[in-house]
Write a protein that holds these residues in place. Structure first.
Motif, mmCIF file in Angstrom:
data_model
loop_
_atom_site.group_PDB
_atom_site.id
_atom_site.type_symbol
_atom_site.label_atom_id
_atom_site.label_comp_id
_atom_site.label_asym_id
_atom_site.label_seq_id
_atom_site.Cartn_x
_atom_site.Cartn_y
_atom_site.Cartn_z
ATOM 1 N N UNK A 1 0.820 -1.216 0.000
ATOM 2 C CA UNK A 1 0.000 0.000 0.000
ATOM 3 C C UNK A 1 0.846 1.255 0.000
ATOM 4 N N UNK A 2 1.944 1.234 0.783
ATOM 5 C CA UNK A 2 2.810 2.409 0.860
ATOM 6 C C UNK A 2 3.453 2.678 -0.499
ATOM 7 N N UNK A 3 3.956 1.608 -1.138
ATOM 8 C CA UNK A 3 4.640 1.793 -2.431
ATOM 9 C C UNK A 3 3.680 2.300 -3.506
ATOM 10 N N UNK A 4 2.433 1.840 -3.436
ATOM 11 C CA UNK A 4 1.427 2.319 -4.397
ATOM 12 C C UNK A 4 1.142 3.810 -4.217
ATOM 13 N N UNK A 5 1.453 4.342 -3.022
ATOM 14 C CA UNK A 5 1.160 5.755 -2.722
ATOM 15 C C UNK A 5 2.315 6.679 -3.099
ATOM 16 N N UNK A 6 3.485 6.118 -3.437
ATOM 17 C CA UNK A 6 4.670 6.957 -3.697
ATOM 18 C C UNK A 6 4.373 8.074 -4.698
ATOM 19 N N UNK A 7 3.734 7.704 -5.816
ATOM 20 C CA UNK A 7 3.543 8.722 -6.866
ATOM 21 C C UNK A 7 2.586 9.810 -6.379
ATOM 22 N N UNK A 8 1.620 9.408 -5.533
ATOM 23 C CA UNK A 8 0.656 10.400 -5.018
ATOM 24 C C UNK A 8 1.338 11.369 -4.049
ATOM 25 N N UNK A 9 2.240 10.828 -3.211
ATOM 26 C CA UNK A 9 2.953 11.681 -2.248
ATOM 27 C C UNK A 9 3.701 12.792 -2.982
ATOM 28 N N UNK A 10 4.339 12.440 -4.101
ATOM 29 C CA UNK A 10 5.123 13.435 -4.847
ATOM 30 C C UNK A 10 4.212 14.570 -5.335
ATOM 31 N N UNK A 11 3.039 14.209 -5.857
ATOM 32 C CA UNK A 11 2.091 15.247 -6.305
ATOM 33 C C UNK A 11 1.591 16.076 -5.124
ATOM 34 N N UNK A 12 1.275 15.390 -4.007
ATOM 35 C CA UNK A 12 0.775 16.097 -2.817
ATOM 36 C C UNK A 12 1.846 17.000 -2.221
ATOM 37 N N UNK A 13 3.094 16.517 -2.233
ATOM 38 C CA UNK A 13 4.186 17.287 -1.639
ATOM 39 C C UNK A 13 4.388 18.604 -2.396
ATOM 40 N N UNK A 14 4.576 18.505 -3.715
ATOM 41 C CA UNK A 14 4.835 19.726 -4.485
ATOM 42 C C UNK A 14 3.588 20.612 -4.549
ATOM 43 N N UNK A 15 2.402 19.991 -4.556
ATOM 44 C CA UNK A 15 1.169 20.768 -4.479
ATOM 45 C C UNK A 15 1.083 21.513 -3.153
ATOM 46 N N UNK A 16 1.466 20.827 -2.070
ATOM 47 C CA UNK A 16 1.459 21.444 -0.735
ATOM 48 C C UNK A 16 2.437 22.603 -0.647
ATOM 49 N N UNK A 17 3.612 22.439 -1.273
ATOM 50 C CA UNK A 17 4.601 23.522 -1.260
ATOM 51 C C UNK A 17 4.108 24.708 -2.099
ATOM 52 N N UNK A 18 3.378 24.409 -3.197
ATOM 53 C CA UNK A 18 2.793 25.492 -4.014
ATOM 54 C C UNK A 18 1.748 26.249 -3.183
ATOM 55 N N UNK A 19 0.934 25.485 -2.467
ATOM 56 C CA UNK A 19 -0.103 26.096 -1.631
ATOM 57 C C UNK A 19 0.543 26.968 -0.547
ATOM 58 N N UNK A 20 1.644 26.475 0.020
ATOM 59 C CA UNK A 20 2.385 27.223 1.041
ATOM 60 C C UNK A 20 2.899 28.555 0.469
ATOM 61 N N UNK A 21 3.571 28.479 -0.674
ATOM 62 C CA UNK A 21 4.143 29.698 -1.272
ATOM 63 C C UNK A 21 3.046 30.680 -1.661
ATOM 64 N N UNK A 22 1.918 30.149 -2.161
ATOM 65 C CA UNK A 22 0.808 31.020 -2.550
ATOM 66 C C UNK A 22 0.252 31.749 -1.326
ATOM 67 N N UNK A 23 0.107 31.012 -0.202
ATOM 68 C CA UNK A 23 -0.504 31.647 0.969
ATOM 69 C C UNK A 23 0.470 32.597 1.669
ATOM 70 N N UNK A 24 1.758 32.421 1.391
ATOM 71 C CA UNK A 24 2.795 33.273 1.991
ATOM 72 C C UNK A 24 2.758 34.697 1.421
ATOM 73 N N UNK A 25 2.309 34.826 0.179
ATOM 74 C CA UNK A 25 2.425 36.117 -0.517
ATOM 75 C C UNK A 25 1.755 37.248 0.250
ATOM 76 N N UNK A 26 0.640 36.951 0.914
ATOM 77 C CA UNK A 26 -0.107 37.979 1.655
ATOM 78 C C UNK A 26 0.751 38.672 2.717
ATOM 79 N N UNK A 27 1.632 37.915 3.391
ATOM 80 C CA UNK A 27 2.342 38.485 4.549
ATOM 81 C C UNK A 27 3.686 39.113 4.180
ATOM 82 N N UNK A 28 4.123 38.935 2.920
ATOM 83 C CA UNK A 28 5.456 39.428 2.545
ATOM 84 C C UNK A 28 5.435 40.907 2.182
#
Length: 389
Positions: free
Chosen positions: A293-320
């Motif tokens: 089950x974990x190995x089947x999730x590897x590809x999803x984690x990569x999409x979620x990780x970079x998506x999460x970092x995009x969401x982080x950077x997007x939400x950061x813009x307000x405070x900069x």
């Protein structure tokens, strides 16, 4: 107006402590309650060093007294471990189930809980947090059976080990640090418990001049496991629900923190590179016949990780503030079936698409990958926020 540094993945607060020493204002954001507690405590330099130590000595004496009444000695067990006391203190079955098996032996655990309860019963608003943080450190590094390699594991089971002395030594170290810092001019530091993908309303618009941080990397490291023992003993986690609530506030960087209803991958939809990478990992998995089950999730984690970092950077813009500079320490990874993930490169592309200027990607250090023996780059990605318009 004043310059403020933000560390949105502040961990136990190293960036904040360094800013404070330089007289620079700082804010930390951290989703793991134990790490948040540690950062908050390390950034609090108000306790009087001597008063802290004498308060802790009184607690130590009371703890040794309580243990002695049960026939338990807490000195270096020279010849024999103490007999087990009749009223053994222990964790609930659910708390136990959250720990790695044999994280801590029964007698050291009993002594630790007696000490913890003594600290809490003599609660003193000036000293309690520093005393509990000292207990967390002693617990992990001398009382428990834990060992930290790349991952946390169990090694050398200690049936008995002193508890009060190593704790008191940690308090003494804290007292020495506070002493040394008394003459240092210090900037204000605050630490917020929260999810770095949703920058908190408590941080004002256009208030941050610089971001210095090291987010998690996309690999199989479950960052909640490394702090599990002290989180349970200090009461930050008591159940599976507590643990799940913490994991849901983290950037998805490993398969043990992925949930069916996660939608961060939607933030990565427009990044072809992320999809190519995820597809390559999935192809490699099928080729190698890996079916857990974990190995089947590897590809999803990569999409979620970079998506999460995009969401982080997007939400950061307000405070900069316009012109704010950002430095991210990120590392290449190859822990998903040896497919190379160039974290810094992809992060730079994502940042550029969100309106940041990518100033540089500097090699910070290289490290050797455990699995592949290849050299992996750790880089500092430097960004600039130009502001609106």
């Amino acid at each position: 107006s004043r310059d403020t540094v933000l560390d949105p993945f502040c961990g136990t607060g190293t960036t904040l402590v360094e800013c404070k020493k330089q007289g620079i204002a700082s804010v930390g954001l951290e989703a793991n309650p134990l790490a948040c507690f540690a950062a908050r405590t390390k950034a609090n330099w108000t306790p009087d060093p001597d008063a802290l130590l004498s308060h802790a000595r009184a607690i130590a004496a009371a703890t040794l007294e309580t243990l002695a009444q049960d026939g338990v000695e807490d000195v270096q067990a020279l010849f024999r471990p103490s007999p087990m006391p009749k009223n053994m203190r222990t964790l609930t079955r659910e708390q136990q189930s959250l720990l790695l098996k044999d994280s801590i032996s029964p007698l050291p655990l009993h002594k630790t809980l007696v000490l913890r309860d003594e600290i809490q019963s003599r609660f003193d608003v000036q000293h309690c947090d520093h005393e509990l943080l000292a207990l967390a450190k002693a617990l992990v590094f001398s009382i428990s059976n834990l060992h930290f390699g790349p991952e946390v594991g169990v090694r050398n089971i200690k049936t008995d080990i002193p508890v009060v002395a190593p704790w008191l030594q940690e308090v003494r170290n804290t007292s020495d640090d506070l002493c040394a810092l008394q003459s240092v001019s210090h900037g204000p530091a605050s630490v917020l418990l929260g999810d770095s993908r949703e920058i908190l309303k408590e941080i004002e618009d256009n208030s941050i001049s610089a971001v210095i941080t090291s987010p998690p990397y996309p690999n199989e490291k479950d960052y909640t496991r490394t702090t599990r023992l002290e989180s349970v003993v200090l009461g930050f986690i008591s159940s599976r629900e507590d643990l799940r609530a913490i994991k849901r506030n983290l950037v998805r960087s490993n398969t043990r923190g992925v949930y069916k209803d996660d939608i961060d991958d939607q933030w990565a939809l427009s990044f072809q590179r992320v999809h190519d990478l995820a597809d390559e990992i999935e192809r490699r998995r099928v080729e190698l016949g890996k079916t857990s089950g974990f190995e089947r999730t590897y590809n999803r984690v990569v999409r979620l990780y970079f998506g999460g970092m995009a969401r982080h950077l997007a939400s950061l813009r307000r405070v900069l503030k316009p012109g704010a500079r950002l430095a991210y320490v990120v590392g290449d990874q190859a822990s998903y079936l040896r497919v190379m993930i160039r974290t810094g490169e992809i992060m730079s592309d994502i940042a550029a698409s969100l309106g940041f200027q990518v100033e540089s990607r500097d090699l910070f250090r290289t490290r050797i990958a455990t699995a592949t023996k290849e050299w992996l780059r750790e880089e500092v990605v430097v960004l600039r926020w130009p502001g609106e318009g």
